[in-house]
Scaffold this motif. Structure first.
Motif, PDB file in Angstrom:
ATOM      1  N   ASP A  68      -0.357  10.838  -7.946  1.00  0.00           N
ATOM      2  CA  ASP A  68      -1.453  11.292  -8.799  1.00  0.00           C
ATOM      3  C   ASP A  68      -2.037  12.621  -8.320  1.00  0.00           C
ATOM      4  OD1 ASP A  68      -1.126   9.092 -10.415  1.00  0.00           O
ATOM      5  OD2 ASP A  68      -2.759   7.947  -9.503  1.00  0.00           O
ATOM      6  N   ASN A  89      -2.388   5.610 -17.372  1.00  0.00           N
ATOM      7  CA  ASN A  89      -3.321   4.467 -17.355  1.00  0.00           C
ATOM      8  C   ASN A  89      -4.532   4.721 -18.206  1.00  0.00           C
ATOM      9  OD1 ASN A  89      -1.619   3.177 -15.676  1.00  0.00           O
ATOM     10  ND2 ASN A  89      -2.705   3.713 -13.822  1.00  0.00           N
ATOM     11  N   THR A  96      -1.657   7.138  -4.632  1.00  0.00           N
ATOM     12  CA  THR A  96      -1.449   6.467  -5.910  1.00  0.00           C
ATOM     13  C   THR A  96      -0.473   7.251  -6.773  1.00  0.00           C
ATOM     14  OG1 THR A  96      -3.359   7.607  -6.860  1.00  0.00           O
ATOM     15  CG2 THR A  96      -3.764   5.456  -5.884  1.00  0.00           C
ATOM     16  N   GLY A 117       0.743  -1.240   0.000  1.00  0.00           N
ATOM     17  CA  GLY A 117       0.000   0.000   0.000  1.00  0.00           C
ATOM     18  C   GLY A 117       0.777   1.297   0.000  1.00  0.00           C
ATOM     19  N   GLU A 167       4.481   1.115  -9.365  1.00  0.00           N
ATOM     20  CA  GLU A 167       3.234   1.850  -9.541  1.00  0.00           C
ATOM     21  C   GLU A 167       2.269   1.390  -8.467  1.00  0.00           C
ATOM     22  OE1 GLU A 167       0.110   3.024 -13.084  1.00  0.00           O
ATOM     23  OE2 GLU A 167       1.380   1.271 -13.339  1.00  0.00           O
ATOM     24  N   PHE A 168       1.509   2.323  -7.931  1.00  0.00           N
ATOM     25  CA  PHE A 168       0.473   1.987  -6.960  1.00  0.00           C
ATOM     26  C   PHE A 168      -0.809   2.643  -7.429  1.00  0.00           C
ATOM     27  CE2 PHE A 168      -1.856   2.669  -2.917  1.00  0.00           C
ATOM     28  CZ  PHE A 168      -2.007   1.338  -2.570  1.00  0.00           C
ATOM     29  N   PHE A 169      -1.838   1.835  -7.612  1.00  0.00           N
ATOM     30  CA  PHE A 169      -3.111   2.361  -8.091  1.00  0.00           C
ATOM     31  C   PHE A 169      -4.238   1.654  -7.367  1.00  0.00           C
ATOM     32  CE2 PHE A 169      -1.433  -0.862 -10.902  1.00  0.00           C
ATOM     33  CZ  PHE A 169      -2.473  -1.771 -11.011  1.00  0.00           C
ATOM     34  N   GLY A 170      -5.432   2.174  -7.539  1.00  0.00           N
ATOM     35  CA  GLY A 170      -6.600   1.551  -6.948  1.00  0.00           C
ATOM     36  C   GLY A 170      -7.036   2.157  -5.625  1.00  0.00           C
ATOM     37  N   ALA A 171      -6.174   2.914  -4.975  1.00  0.00           N
ATOM     38  CA  ALA A 171      -6.578   3.562  -3.726  1.00  0.00           C
ATOM     39  C   ALA A 171      -7.475   4.749  -4.056  1.00  0.00           C
ATOM     40  CB  ALA A 171      -5.354   4.027  -2.937  1.00  0.00           C
ATOM     41  N   SER A 172      -8.346   5.078  -3.156  1.00  0.00           N
ATOM     42  CA  SER A 172      -9.257   6.191  -3.422  1.00  0.00           C
ATOM     43  C   SER A 172      -8.589   7.548  -3.212  1.00  0.00           C
ATOM     44  CB  SER A 172     -10.496   6.072  -2.539  1.00  0.00           C
ATOM     45  OG  SER A 172     -10.131   6.095  -1.177  1.00  0.00           O
ATOM     46  N   SER A 174      -5.685  10.175  -4.016  1.00  0.00           N
ATOM     47  CA  SER A 174      -4.657  10.433  -5.022  1.00  0.00           C
ATOM     48  C   SER A 174      -3.312  10.783  -4.392  1.00  0.00           C
ATOM     49  CB  SER A 174      -5.099  11.549  -5.970  1.00  0.00           C
ATOM     50  OG  SER A 174      -5.229  12.770  -5.266  1.00  0.00           O
TER      51      SER A 174
END
Length: 150
Positions: free
Chosen positions: A105, A150, A90, A2, A80-85, A87
């Motif tokens: 982000d 993405n 991520t 995370g 890369e870290f994505f999917g968290a609400s 920004s």
């Protein structure tokens, strides 16, 4: 884990087996999970030429580290870290042997000297960098900018 910080992406990799001649050792060499494919090909006595040229291989073989012929096989790694609400969690990160750049982000950017600050507690001020860290920042920045969104 995370996080794009070292606590979230810096994990150990242990490899053992026949043909690994360096004995018990530890290396600071950079590696990424995508390198396992090429490494397994080498360990099996094959090489990437058995894969059709239309199939890209992102990784590099770690075998030179395992047979002791090299101390490094790659100059940088990406995460890369994505999917968290949020920004502010991520984004993308690139690091070389000493420096790491995180582009969140949210628009925030953090640049660290991992030798001096391994726990990433004090980001470097880009406006006050000497020539060497500035050059490394620019290389990591350009690398991250070359990755499609993405």
């Amino acid at each position: 884990k995370g996080s794009l910080y070292q606590g979230g992406i810096h994990v150990p990799l242990m490899i053992a087996g026949p043909g690994i001649d360096v004995g018990p050792s530890r290396t600071p060499a950079l590696a990424h999970v995508v390198d396992l494919y090429s490494t397994i090909l080498d360990a099996a006595g094959a090489n990437s030429s058995v894969i059709p040229s239309t199939i890209p291989i992102d990784g590099v073989s770690l075998w030179p580290l395992l047979d002791g012929s090299k101390t490094s096989v790659r100059d940088w790694v990406l995460a890369e870290f994505f999917g968290a609400s949020e920004s502010n969690k991520t984004g993308k990160a690139a690091r070389d042997e000493q420096y790491k750049l995180i582009n969140l982000d949210s628009g925030a950017q953090r640049f660290f000297d991992l030798d001096a600050d391994p726990y990433e507690e004090s980001p470097l001020d880009r406006d006050n960098l000497d020539a060497e860290p500035l050059s490394r920042y620019e290389k990591l920045r350009d690398l991250l900018e070359s990755i499609p969104a993405n």
